[in-house]
Design a protein around this motif. Structure first.
Motif, PDB file in Angstrom:
ATOM      1  N   LYS A 164      35.623  58.209  58.247  1.00  0.00           N
ATOM      2  CA  LYS A 164      37.003  57.817  57.831  1.00  0.00           C
ATOM      3  C   LYS A 164      36.913  55.603  57.488  1.00  0.00           C
ATOM      4  O   LYS A 164      37.578  56.499  56.166  1.00  0.00           O
ATOM      5  N   ILE A 165      35.662  55.440  57.724  1.00  0.00           N
ATOM      6  CA  ILE A 165      35.735  54.166  56.632  1.00  0.00           C
ATOM      7  C   ILE A 165      35.291  54.921  55.442  1.00  0.00           C
ATOM      8  O   ILE A 165      35.490  53.889  53.852  1.00  0.00           O
ATOM      9  N   ARG A 166      34.044  56.019  54.970  1.00  0.00           N
ATOM     10  CA  ARG A 166      33.872  55.346  54.013  1.00  0.00           C
ATOM     11  C   ARG A 166      34.903  56.310  52.636  1.00  0.00           C
ATOM     12  O   ARG A 166      34.868  56.536  51.900  1.00  0.00           O
ATOM     13  N   SER A 167      35.891  56.261  53.586  1.00  0.00           N
ATOM     14  CA  SER A 167      37.020  57.433  52.593  1.00  0.00           C
ATOM     15  C   SER A 167      37.837  55.788  52.301  1.00  0.00           C
ATOM     16  O   SER A 167      38.889  56.537  51.170  1.00  0.00           O
ATOM     17  N   LEU A 168      37.901  55.056  52.740  1.00  0.00           N
ATOM     18  CA  LEU A 168      38.463  54.357  52.680  1.00  0.00           C
ATOM     19  C   LEU A 168      39.158  54.160  51.275  1.00  0.00           C
ATOM     20  O   LEU A 168      37.471  53.458  50.444  1.00  0.00           O
ATOM     21  N   LYS A 169      40.005  53.529  50.643  1.00  0.00           N
ATOM     22  CA  LYS A 169      40.177  52.890  49.554  1.00  0.00           C
ATOM     23  C   LYS A 169      40.333  51.209  48.885  1.00  0.00           C
ATOM     24  O   LYS A 169      41.630  51.316  50.354  1.00  0.00           O
ATOM     25  N   VAL A 170      40.320  50.513  48.361  1.00  0.00           N
ATOM     26  CA  VAL A 170      40.590  49.016  48.393  1.00  0.00           C
ATOM     27  C   VAL A 170      41.261  48.645  47.037  1.00  0.00           C
ATOM     28  O   VAL A 170      39.965  49.160  46.420  1.00  0.00           O
ATOM     29  N   ALA A 171      41.355  47.645  47.415  1.00  0.00           N
ATOM     30  CA  ALA A 171      41.551  46.668  45.912  1.00  0.00           C
ATOM     31  C   ALA A 171      40.957  45.705  45.535  1.00  0.00           C
ATOM     32  O   ALA A 171      41.490  45.116  46.464  1.00  0.00           O
ATOM     33  N   ILE A 172      40.252  45.477  44.619  1.00  0.00           N
ATOM     34  CA  ILE A 172      39.577  44.607  44.597  1.00  0.00           C
ATOM     35  C   ILE A 172      39.625  43.776  42.675  1.00  0.00           C
ATOM     36  O   ILE A 172      39.856  44.553  41.893  1.00  0.00           O
ATOM     37  N   PRO A 173      39.405  42.563  42.457  1.00  0.00           N
ATOM     38  CA  PRO A 173      39.645  42.108  41.502  1.00  0.00           C
ATOM     39  C   PRO A 173      38.195  42.365  40.626  1.00  0.00           C
ATOM     40  O   PRO A 173      36.878  43.102  41.625  1.00  0.00           O
ATOM     41  N   PRO A 174      38.161  42.744  39.645  1.00  0.00           N
ATOM     42  CA  PRO A 174      37.187  43.625  38.933  1.00  0.00           C
ATOM     43  C   PRO A 174      35.879  42.597  38.504  1.00  0.00           C
ATOM     44  O   PRO A 174      34.223  42.516  38.612  1.00  0.00           O
ATOM     45  N   SER A 175      35.713  40.850  38.833  1.00  0.00           N
ATOM     46  CA  SER A 175      34.995  39.731  38.390  1.00  0.00           C
ATOM     47  C   SER A 175      34.431  39.585  40.106  1.00  0.00           C
ATOM     48  O   SER A 175      35.384  39.540  40.303  1.00  0.00           O
ATOM     49  N   MET A 176      33.390  39.268  40.117  1.00  0.00           N
ATOM     50  CA  MET A 176      32.307  38.712  41.138  1.00  0.00           C
ATOM     51  C   MET A 176      33.290  37.059  41.135  1.00  0.00           C
ATOM     52  O   MET A 176      33.730  36.950  42.680  1.00  0.00           O
ATOM     53  N   ASN A 177      33.530  36.667  40.394  1.00  0.00           N
ATOM     54  CA  ASN A 177      33.847  35.287  40.153  1.00  0.00           C
ATOM     55  C   ASN A 177      35.218  35.003  41.141  1.00  0.00           C
ATOM     56  O   ASN A 177      35.852  33.751  41.752  1.00  0.00           O
ATOM     57  N   GLU A 178      35.939  35.896  40.718  1.00  0.00           N
ATOM     58  CA  GLU A 178      37.595  35.528  40.628  1.00  0.00           C
ATOM     59  C   GLU A 178      37.462  36.457  42.121  1.00  0.00           C
ATOM     60  O   GLU A 178      37.929  35.755  43.063  1.00  0.00           O
ATOM     61  N   GLN A 179      36.387  36.850  42.941  1.00  0.00           N
ATOM     62  CA  GLN A 179      36.819  37.700  44.435  1.00  0.00           C
ATOM     63  C   GLN A 179      36.453  36.479  45.382  1.00  0.00           C
ATOM     64  O   GLN A 179      36.546  35.693  46.403  1.00  0.00           O
ATOM     65  N   GLN A 180      34.958  35.213  44.157  1.00  0.00           N
ATOM     66  CA  GLN A 180      34.185  34.480  45.125  1.00  0.00           C
ATOM     67  C   GLN A 180      35.151  33.195  45.396  1.00  0.00           C
ATOM     68  O   GLN A 180      35.661  32.458  46.286  1.00  0.00           O
ATOM     69  N   ALA A 181      36.513  33.110  44.697  1.00  0.00           N
ATOM     70  CA  ALA A 181      37.263  32.186  45.017  1.00  0.00           C
ATOM     71  C   ALA A 181      38.240  32.335  45.289  1.00  0.00           C
ATOM     72  O   ALA A 181      38.505  32.041  46.716  1.00  0.00           O
ATOM     73  N   ILE A 182      38.962  33.116  45.945  1.00  0.00           N
ATOM     74  CA  ILE A 182      40.094  33.926  45.935  1.00  0.00           C
ATOM     75  C   ILE A 182      38.816  33.766  48.031  1.00  0.00           C
ATOM     76  O   ILE A 182      39.945  33.408  48.558  1.00  0.00           O
ATOM     77  N   ALA A 183      37.917  34.529  48.198  1.00  0.00           N
ATOM     78  CA  ALA A 183      37.200  33.804  48.977  1.00  0.00           C
ATOM     79  C   ALA A 183      37.356  32.888  49.881  1.00  0.00           C
ATOM     80  O   ALA A 183      37.098  31.926  51.146  1.00  0.00           O
ATOM     81  N   ALA A 184      36.699  32.108  48.762  1.00  0.00           N
ATOM     82  CA  ALA A 184      36.399  30.475  48.727  1.00  0.00           C
ATOM     83  C   ALA A 184      37.992  29.725  48.901  1.00  0.00           C
ATOM     84  O   ALA A 184      37.937  28.617  50.458  1.00  0.00           O
TER      85      ALA A 184
END
Length: 213
Positions: A164-184
């Protein structure tokens, strides 16, 4: 949780994610299936407790009781190197791996490895992704816990499996920098709220003392 599912720009154009329970996402974000986003997905096992040779060693061994939306640097129990050699399903996962509880009352709760460790069979581990920043994923899975719980099966002791976890779909920014900014941003907001909560609890404790006096 809004930032991890909608980003930091409220004016960003949106698109349909194609994920019914998630709805619209920023137009530039991508949808990834977990099994495609991580190179390493696994679990662990529990060595028999009647053999002292397997426990009180130096290897951190995580159980779901320790998945409390925190970074894990230590564990209540530890296993030995002999246990690692004896049980092939007991393997060490690297720091920054994401852990998700699959069984019982803790289902859907998460933890992040601050150092390498192994786990019991009730934890699913996601590691080594080239597309999802580990800290962003940490917040992402906290945001979608209700959906994970909704996928569970069983009676009084609901479970979710690795499939079930393997089949999950998540939405993410393609930019790692944007992901890091959101996490920060979420790191800062979480710290601010934790500080506010601590101050309120201290104030309530003092109020209780005044009333008692």
């Amino acid at each position: 949780t809004h930032a991890v599912t909608r980003g930091l720009n409220p004016a960003a154009p949106l698109k349909d994610s194609g994920i019914e329970w998630l709805g619209d996402i920023p137009a530039h974000w991508e949808v990834w299936k977990i099994s495609h986003a991580y190179r390493l997905i696994g679990s662990g096992t529990t060595p028999p407790s009647d053999n002292p040779e397997w426990y009180d060693g130096d290897v951190l061994w995580v159980t779901t009781s320790e998945l409390r939306e925190k970074v894990i640097f230590d564990t209540e129990k530890k296993v030995t190197n002999a246990a690692l050699k004896q049980f092939s399903s007991l393997r060490i996962f690297p720091a920054n791996s994401l852990l998700i509880a699959m069984y019982g009352a803790t289902i859907g709760r998460v933890g992040l490895l601050g150092t390498e460790a192994c786990t019991n069979q009730a934890c699913c581990i996601l590691a080594q992704s080239c597309v999802i920043n580990y800290n962003f994923a940490f917040y992402c899975f906290q945001a979608i816990r209700d959906h994970i719980v909704s996928l569970s099966f069983g009676g009084g002791q609901p479970n979710i499996n690795q499939e079930k976890i393997r089949s999950l779909k998540v939405a993410i920014p393609p930019s790692m920098n944007e992901q890091q900014a959101i996490a920060a941003y979420l790191d800062r907001e979480t710290a601010r709220l934790d500080d506010l909560k601590a101050k309120i609890e201290t104030l309530l404790a003092r109020l209780g003392e005044y009333r008692a006096a």
